[in-house]
Design a protein around this motif. Sequence first.
Motif, PDB file in Angstrom:
ATOM      1  N   TYR A 382      39.578  -8.626 -19.695  1.00  0.00           N
ATOM      2  CA  TYR A 382      40.103  -8.580 -21.058  1.00  0.00           C
ATOM      3  C   TYR A 382      39.073  -9.025 -22.090  1.00  0.00           C
ATOM      4  O   TYR A 382      39.332  -8.972 -23.292  1.00  0.00           O
ATOM      5  CB  TYR A 382      41.362  -9.449 -21.172  1.00  0.00           C
ATOM      6  CG  TYR A 382      41.171 -10.861 -20.669  1.00  0.00           C
ATOM      7  CD1 TYR A 382      40.666 -11.852 -21.497  1.00  0.00           C
ATOM      8  CD2 TYR A 382      41.492 -11.194 -19.349  1.00  0.00           C
ATOM      9  CE1 TYR A 382      40.472 -13.138 -21.026  1.00  0.00           C
ATOM     10  CE2 TYR A 382      41.305 -12.472 -18.883  1.00  0.00           C
ATOM     11  CZ  TYR A 382      40.796 -13.448 -19.719  1.00  0.00           C
ATOM     12  OH  TYR A 382      40.598 -14.723 -19.250  1.00  0.00           O
ATOM     13  N   HIS A 383      37.899  -9.478 -21.642  1.00  0.00           N
ATOM     14  CA  HIS A 383      36.820  -9.905 -22.545  1.00  0.00           C
ATOM     15  C   HIS A 383      35.510  -9.668 -21.794  1.00  0.00           C
ATOM     16  O   HIS A 383      35.477  -9.741 -20.561  1.00  0.00           O
ATOM     17  CB  HIS A 383      36.979 -11.392 -22.900  1.00  0.00           C
ATOM     18  CG  HIS A 383      35.995 -11.880 -23.916  1.00  0.00           C
ATOM     19  ND1 HIS A 383      34.719 -12.288 -23.567  1.00  0.00           N
ATOM     20  CD2 HIS A 383      36.090 -12.032 -25.269  1.00  0.00           C
ATOM     21  CE1 HIS A 383      34.074 -12.663 -24.657  1.00  0.00           C
ATOM     22  NE2 HIS A 383      34.878 -12.521 -25.702  1.00  0.00           N
ATOM     23  N   PRO A 384      34.423  -9.372 -22.505  1.00  0.00           N
ATOM     24  CA  PRO A 384      33.154  -9.125 -21.807  1.00  0.00           C
ATOM     25  C   PRO A 384      32.682 -10.267 -20.912  1.00  0.00           C
ATOM     26  O   PRO A 384      31.934 -10.033 -19.955  1.00  0.00           O
ATOM     27  CB  PRO A 384      32.164  -8.893 -22.959  1.00  0.00           C
ATOM     28  CG  PRO A 384      33.009  -8.376 -24.074  1.00  0.00           C
ATOM     29  CD  PRO A 384      34.322  -9.080 -23.952  1.00  0.00           C
ATOM     30  N   ASP A 385      33.111 -11.497 -21.191  1.00  0.00           N
ATOM     31  CA  ASP A 385      32.706 -12.631 -20.357  1.00  0.00           C
ATOM     32  C   ASP A 385      33.430 -12.681 -19.017  1.00  0.00           C
ATOM     33  O   ASP A 385      33.020 -13.413 -18.112  1.00  0.00           O
ATOM     34  CB  ASP A 385      32.976 -13.955 -21.092  1.00  0.00           C
ATOM     35  CG  ASP A 385      32.000 -14.210 -22.221  1.00  0.00           C
ATOM     36  OD1 ASP A 385      30.951 -13.538 -22.265  1.00  0.00           O
ATOM     37  OD2 ASP A 385      32.289 -15.090 -23.059  1.00  0.00           O
ATOM     38  N   VAL A 386      34.536 -11.949 -18.888  1.00  0.00           N
ATOM     39  CA  VAL A 386      35.369 -12.050 -17.688  1.00  0.00           C
ATOM     40  C   VAL A 386      34.723 -11.304 -16.526  1.00  0.00           C
ATOM     41  O   VAL A 386      34.285 -10.158 -16.673  1.00  0.00           O
ATOM     42  CB  VAL A 386      36.781 -11.493 -17.961  1.00  0.00           C
ATOM     43  CG1 VAL A 386      37.634 -11.535 -16.691  1.00  0.00           C
ATOM     44  CG2 VAL A 386      37.451 -12.283 -19.082  1.00  0.00           C
TER      45      VAL A 386
END
Length: 672
Positions: A382-386
């Motif tokens: 759900y986020h590029p860091d995930v």
Amino acid sequence: MTENPFFSPSTLPYELPPFAEIREEHYLPAFERGMAEQLAEIQVITADPEPPTFENTVVALERSGALLRRVESVFFNQASADTNDTVQAVDAEVSPRLAAHGDAIHLDRALFERVETLYRQRAELGLDAQSLRLLERYRTRFVRAGALLSETGRERMRDLNQQLAAAATAFEQNLFADTGNAALVLGSAEELSGMSPDEIAAAAENGRALGHDGAYVLSLKNFSNQPALASLDDREVRRRLLEASLGRGLESNGELVVRMARLRAERAALLGYDSHAAYAVADQTAGSAEAVSAMLARLVPPAVANAERESAALSAAMGDGGPEAWDWAYWSEKVRKAEYDVDAAAMRPYFELDRVLRDGVFFAAEQVYGVTFSERPDLVGYHPDVRVFEVFEAGGEPLGLFLGDFFARGSKRGGAWMNSLVLQSDLDGRRPVVVNNLNIAKPSPGEPSLLTFDEVTTMFHEFGHALHGLFSAVRYPFFSGTSVPRDFVEYPSQVNEMWSVWPEVLANYARHHETAEPMPAELVDRMQQAERFGQGFRTVEYLAATLLDWAWHTLSAGADPGDMAEFEAVALAKAGVAVQAIPPRYRSAYFAHIFAGGYAAGYYSYIWSEVLDADTVEWFRENGGMRRENGEVFRRELLSRGGSVDPMEAFGGFRGRAPEIGPLLERRGLAD
């Protein structure tokens, strides 16, 4: 909106939510259709002309609300991990409506009558143990929601629940805004003297990310004592940082806290309880508010005495009077370095995030349980860091998905937590998908992410929750994974912390990020010895927050707590934990666990669970430690069973006896 991705089950592996397709405008229509669909499914149950059976009533209840579960799991994870104004607006609108939706089900007379009929006939139904427990737990849920109330009582219950849901959302959103606004902005690197170069670089990167180019920004963690207090040389900067932390929410949340405490007390009285604490604990493993009060009272005097001994040691090191609250962490590090030759900053190069994750957290799980992990860059979070990892059994069979979201950002609330995105259930053939959220400072591009040892411990802790979800092997989603009493849910995660310092595990991950040299063995030994120094502070800090929670929620209906700050001061003094230099881990105005989460009258659960945890660590040591056979027993008897069995019976079957408090007292330096 026919193309809403929530309207049908995901086609991705393990039904991972299709995050690449989900947009914010999908949420509200999905919530509305999900609630409508579930109410229609309930109508089918209550309109059935056939007499109630376990299948046409209880199992039908379990199958209902599939769309609503899909959108809730994704939305509330985003509301915590990557929020924005639109998400917050949806949260504010939908939370009271969800409370009303829950009441529409649990206060439905026709539905409850069917459940009650089956409950009265339960001895003749021929149900297996898990099905019988499901029937009993549904009946308990309905009764605790107010199913036995008069119609007037039901109407008041609906009103109270909607008010509390709206207040909890407002509390969380106020806290999110206040925490962001209270970040300490510093103009020069000199003010960060004492912090390591990579920490200073991370503060500069944080400044850039938050729109303070050229400045250094220390964003606040959820709790009172900020990590940077241990290293900042400038006493005035330390004071400013702690006061910013302690001041959050005082204006925005003060009245909300008082109102929520009064509403909860009224709701408990409506259901026949003396207080919200009595209501909450009646359905926990503790069983009664008196049992919790007795345990806390036993712990306070030795914990305060231990903290006073630590304060005397700090005073001797300072040489100019006792420590203020903003001095404690800083001078504790000085004493640890002098007494044990342990420098927390010097340890950080040995704790690089990816090595801790793969060679520590995952390695321990592989050694103890046989599971393996494979990163899936083809699956989108759900986020590029995930990051997404597929989890496999020892024999290669697929088990589930683990998502790791490790870095702090302006759109994420503080703290660390685990969420289930897909619940394991044999009833619908689903395997688990779980996510861990942490708040580690994101390094500058190209720089390593180096952790404090507390952050290492947190990573192991949250992964314990993840394993509880991943190892779930139950028939009904009601019991899946971490769906256990609040004062039991922290137990598996606290047990998993032991592997962070287990010699084989520590030697595998604690390696210098530049040289790959292992952390010197003598440093490991000194670190473990030094851990005992500081237990007084940590225990008093925790107990002060716990007793604040307890004070708010042992109020009787109609009682007026008055001003929030005054109530706090009186409550801490009365409980014997008003230690000037040790603020509670959470003050009321930013105590999200109890005013925006599910821990109201339940923050005691951490230490209640730690009794089980410390006793379980002793069991592992008595039985040879890190052995697959031990992991299999712990998984089979506890981790896999979720809420499908009575948790204390499961513990007794695993340990062979009731839990004993001695190992906890020894661990926390309270045995004497």
